[in-house]
Design an enzyme around this catalytic site. Structure first.
Site, PDB file in Angstrom:
ATOM      1  N   TYR A 112      -1.701  -0.483  10.958  1.00  0.00           N
ATOM      2  CA  TYR A 112      -1.921  -1.201   9.689  1.00  0.00           C
ATOM      3  C   TYR A 112      -0.742  -1.015   8.754  1.00  0.00           C
ATOM      4  CZ  TYR A 112      -3.462  -1.542   4.816  1.00  0.00           C
ATOM      5  OH  TYR A 112      -3.525  -1.813   3.472  1.00  0.00           O
ATOM      6  N   LYS A 159       2.037  -3.622   7.123  1.00  0.00           N
ATOM      7  CA  LYS A 159       2.293  -3.800   5.679  1.00  0.00           C
ATOM      8  C   LYS A 159       3.773  -3.564   5.376  1.00  0.00           C
ATOM      9  CE  LYS A 159      -0.295  -4.614   2.884  1.00  0.00           C
ATOM     10  NZ  LYS A 159      -0.801  -5.937   2.395  1.00  0.00           N
ATOM     11  N   THR A 217       0.830  -1.211   0.000  1.00  0.00           N
ATOM     12  CA  THR A 217       0.000   0.000   0.000  1.00  0.00           C
ATOM     13  C   THR A 217       0.864   1.259   0.000  1.00  0.00           C
ATOM     14  OG1 THR A 217      -1.466   1.308   1.432  1.00  0.00           O
ATOM     15  CG2 THR A 217      -0.145  -0.333   2.515  1.00  0.00           C
ATOM     16  N   ASP A 218       0.294   2.345  -0.505  1.00  0.00           N
ATOM     17  CA  ASP A 218       1.012   3.629  -0.463  1.00  0.00           C
ATOM     18  C   ASP A 218       1.223   4.106   0.974  1.00  0.00           C
ATOM     19  OD1 ASP A 218      -1.660   4.274   0.092  1.00  0.00           O
ATOM     20  OD2 ASP A 218      -1.763   5.930  -1.340  1.00  0.00           O
ATOM     21  N   GLU A 219       0.450   3.538   1.912  1.00  0.00           N
ATOM     22  CA  GLU A 219       0.524   4.026   3.301  1.00  0.00           C
ATOM     23  C   GLU A 219       1.838   3.655   3.980  1.00  0.00           C
ATOM     24  OE1 GLU A 219      -3.103   3.533   5.538  1.00  0.00           O
ATOM     25  OE2 GLU A 219      -4.267   3.399   3.695  1.00  0.00           O
TER      26      GLU A 219
HETATM   27  N1  NAD Z   1      -8.427  -1.306  -0.182  1.00  0.00           N
HETATM   28  C1  NAD Z   1      -7.452  -0.445  -0.491  1.00  0.00           C
HETATM   29  O1  NAD Z   1      -7.701   0.744  -0.681  1.00  0.00           O
HETATM   30  C2  NAD Z   1      -6.033  -0.952  -0.653  1.00  0.00           C
HETATM   31  C3  NAD Z   1      -5.083  -0.097  -1.237  1.00  0.00           C
HETATM   32  C4  NAD Z   1      -3.783  -0.555  -1.406  1.00  0.00           C
HETATM   33  C5  NAD Z   1      -3.439  -1.834  -1.003  1.00  0.00           C
HETATM   34  N2  NAD Z   1      -4.364  -2.639  -0.416  1.00  0.00           N
HETATM   35  C6  NAD Z   1      -3.954  -4.002  -0.036  1.00  0.00           C
HETATM   36  O2  NAD Z   1      -4.654  -4.887  -0.892  1.00  0.00           O
HETATM   37  C7  NAD Z   1      -4.947  -6.099  -0.208  1.00  0.00           C
HETATM   38  C8  NAD Z   1      -6.425  -6.382  -0.295  1.00  0.00           C
HETATM   39  O3  NAD Z   1      -7.136  -5.296   0.310  1.00  0.00           O
HETATM   40  P1  NAD Z   1      -8.723  -5.313   0.367  1.00  0.00           P
HETATM   41  O4  NAD Z   1      -9.169  -3.928   0.547  1.00  0.00           O
HETATM   42  O5  NAD Z   1      -9.253  -6.124  -0.748  1.00  0.00           O
HETATM   43  O6  NAD Z   1      -8.930  -6.106   1.745  1.00  0.00           O
HETATM   44  P2  NAD Z   1     -10.200  -6.888   2.306  1.00  0.00           P
HETATM   45  O7  NAD Z   1     -10.147  -6.681   3.784  1.00  0.00           O
HETATM   46  O8  NAD Z   1     -11.435  -6.542   1.559  1.00  0.00           O
HETATM   47  O9  NAD Z   1      -9.880  -8.417   1.981  1.00  0.00           O
HETATM   48  C9  NAD Z   1      -8.874  -9.132   2.642  1.00  0.00           C
HETATM   49  C10 NAD Z   1      -9.115 -10.610   2.365  1.00  0.00           C
HETATM   50  O10 NAD Z   1      -8.029 -11.339   2.958  1.00  0.00           O
HETATM   51  C11 NAD Z   1      -8.579 -12.403   3.737  1.00  0.00           C
HETATM   52  N3  NAD Z   1      -7.634 -12.643   4.838  1.00  0.00           N
HETATM   53  C12 NAD Z   1      -7.386 -11.841   5.904  1.00  0.00           C
HETATM   54  N4  NAD Z   1      -6.443 -12.381   6.678  1.00  0.00           N
HETATM   55  C13 NAD Z   1      -6.080 -13.557   6.074  1.00  0.00           C
HETATM   56  C14 NAD Z   1      -5.139 -14.575   6.384  1.00  0.00           C
HETATM   57  N5  NAD Z   1      -4.382 -14.493   7.481  1.00  0.00           N
HETATM   58  N6  NAD Z   1      -4.998 -15.615   5.538  1.00  0.00           N
HETATM   59  C15 NAD Z   1      -5.777 -15.705   4.434  1.00  0.00           C
HETATM   60  N7  NAD Z   1      -6.694 -14.785   4.095  1.00  0.00           N
HETATM   61  C16 NAD Z   1      -6.845 -13.724   4.910  1.00  0.00           C
HETATM   62  C17 NAD Z   1      -9.935 -11.928   4.196  1.00  0.00           C
HETATM   63  O11 NAD Z   1     -10.803 -13.013   4.508  1.00  0.00           O
HETATM   64  C18 NAD Z   1     -10.409 -11.149   2.972  1.00  0.00           C
HETATM   65  O12 NAD Z   1     -11.055 -11.994   2.046  1.00  0.00           O
HETATM   66  C19 NAD Z   1      -4.426  -5.928   1.221  1.00  0.00           C
HETATM   67  O13 NAD Z   1      -3.168  -6.545   1.306  1.00  0.00           O
HETATM   68  C20 NAD Z   1      -4.299  -4.422   1.383  1.00  0.00           C
HETATM   69  O14 NAD Z   1      -3.290  -4.094   2.296  1.00  0.00           O
HETATM   70  C21 NAD Z   1      -5.666  -2.232  -0.235  1.00  0.00           C
END
Ligand code: NAD
Length: 344
Positions: free
Chosen positions: A151, A155, A127-129
């Protein structure tokens, strides 16, 4: 591409969008999803691929070496994209250490098995964070990681595992640092779907502080394309920023959502920010490195926002059971109850 791709966290927001997108772009590819089905995981997100003979789902945690090793042994995985994580900043305030298993240890477990089984390409979705926040200018990939929340610290810890495994084993692993992502299937605790679903019900929208925090918004399909570009063409050991180029204050975003739903700004409530002065002020990314691989975000922000709002209007069967559930209501009470009181 003739591959077997392991997509962890594939039942969550971006992960499930990626599964569906990958299945449409690579019909010959086998897709294996590993997901712990936490509160954020939802099998309904995978309905479009569930019946496919080229799709397989494993419930389990990425930090469980028995599960992970078993999948690599049985499925002949060639590619990995790791989305699995505890992904919510606000929740990490309640339990700062709970996310370390998924966001740090789990990354290491996955990388170890991937290296042992000779995986061809691996993308770790970050993530950018991890950069912290920036008042002016843009973060580039060579900037130091200075996370400011539990968080983003988790990451960043995951990224350090990637770096150590790359150096130690030579695993062809790349990192993507995406900006705030939006689109269909986003769990309704995150600001955009939270405000859309509440505004639909004429409920007040709790906006932290004066809403002046700036975020760079990236449509989920653009994010998926960026991750796939890095998976296919990224240089092992490198990180790539993926930003939407759509900087907006949270206040401005909120007003746009209200306009699209034909609701008044009177629904906005400026409430005390749980992070106070420590709330990250602005995230912004220099994306020239990913552009060098041929990626750029293609979606117009206003059109993508309108598409997203329409999706939530048309898919109330998806989000209403989540929002009505006791765990979700308990979360809303915990975070917004003190400020909103009877308006909750
Ligand atoms: N949403 C954003 O704006 C954003 C931006 C940049 C990066 N990200 C990154 O992208 C990824 C997905 O984000 P998202 O928003 O879809 O998240 P989300 O919370 O919607 O989904 C996370 C998924 O991971 C599963 N999960 C959680 N812990 C787990 C574990 N220990 N083992 C297996 N599965 C597990 C959950 O059941 C869920 O299905 C993350 O790594 C997040 O850090 C998100």
């Amino acid at each position: 591409m003739n591959t077997t791709i392991l997509i962890t966290g594939g039942a969550g927001f971006i992960g499930s969008n990626f599964v569906n997108w990958w299945a449409s772009q690579h019909p010959d590819s086998r897709i294996v999803v590993l997901d712990a089905l936490t509160y954020a995981g939802n099998l309904a997100n995978l309905a479009g691929v569930w019946q496919s003979p080229r799709f397989r789902f494993y419930p389990g945690r990425i930090e469980d070496p028995t599960v992970v090793e078993g999948i690599f042994r049985c499925e002949r995985i060639t590619h990995v994209v790791n989305f699995a994580a505890e992904s919510h900043n606000d929740r990490s305030l309640l339990d700062p250490t709970g996310l370390i298993a998924a966001n740090v240890a789990g990354v290491s477990v996955l990388l170890r098995s991937a290296a042992a089984h000779g995986v061809e390409r691996f993308v770790h979705v970050s993530t950018d964070e991890v950069y912290g926040h920036i008042r002016d200018g843009l973060f580039s990939e060579t900037d130091p990681l200075q996370p400011r929340t539990f968080y983003s610290a988790g990451k960043a810890g995951g990224e350090m595992q990637v770096r150590a495994h790359f150096i130690t084993s030579g695993l062809p692993v790349m990192v993507t640092r995406g900006s705030n992502t939006f689109g269909p299937y986003q769990f309704p605790e995150k600001i955009m779907p939270f405000f859309i679903t509440r505004a639909l019900d004429h409920r007040p929208l709790p906006l932290y502080g004066d809403g002046s925090q700036v975020r760079d918004w990236l449509y989920v399909e653009d994010h998926c394309e960026g991750i796939a570009t890095v998976l296919e063409r990224g240089v092992p050991g490198e990180a790539y920023n993926l930003g939407g180029g759509n900087e907006l204050t949270n206040a401005s975003l909120t007003k746009r959502i209200l306009r699209l739903l034909d609701r008044s700004d009177d629904l906005i409530r400026n409430i005390p920010d749980p992070r106070g002065a420590s709330h990250d002020a602005r995230y912004a990314l220099d994306c020239r490195k990913a552009a060098g691989l041929g990626w750029r975000p293609r979606q117009d922000f206003d059109a993508a926002l309108a598409t997203t709002v329409r999706w939530y209007v048309e898919h109330q069967d998806w989000w209403r059971p989540i929002v009505a559930s006791e765990p979700f209501q308990a979360y809303v009470r915990r975070f917004y109850g003190p400020a909103l009181g009877s308006e909750l």
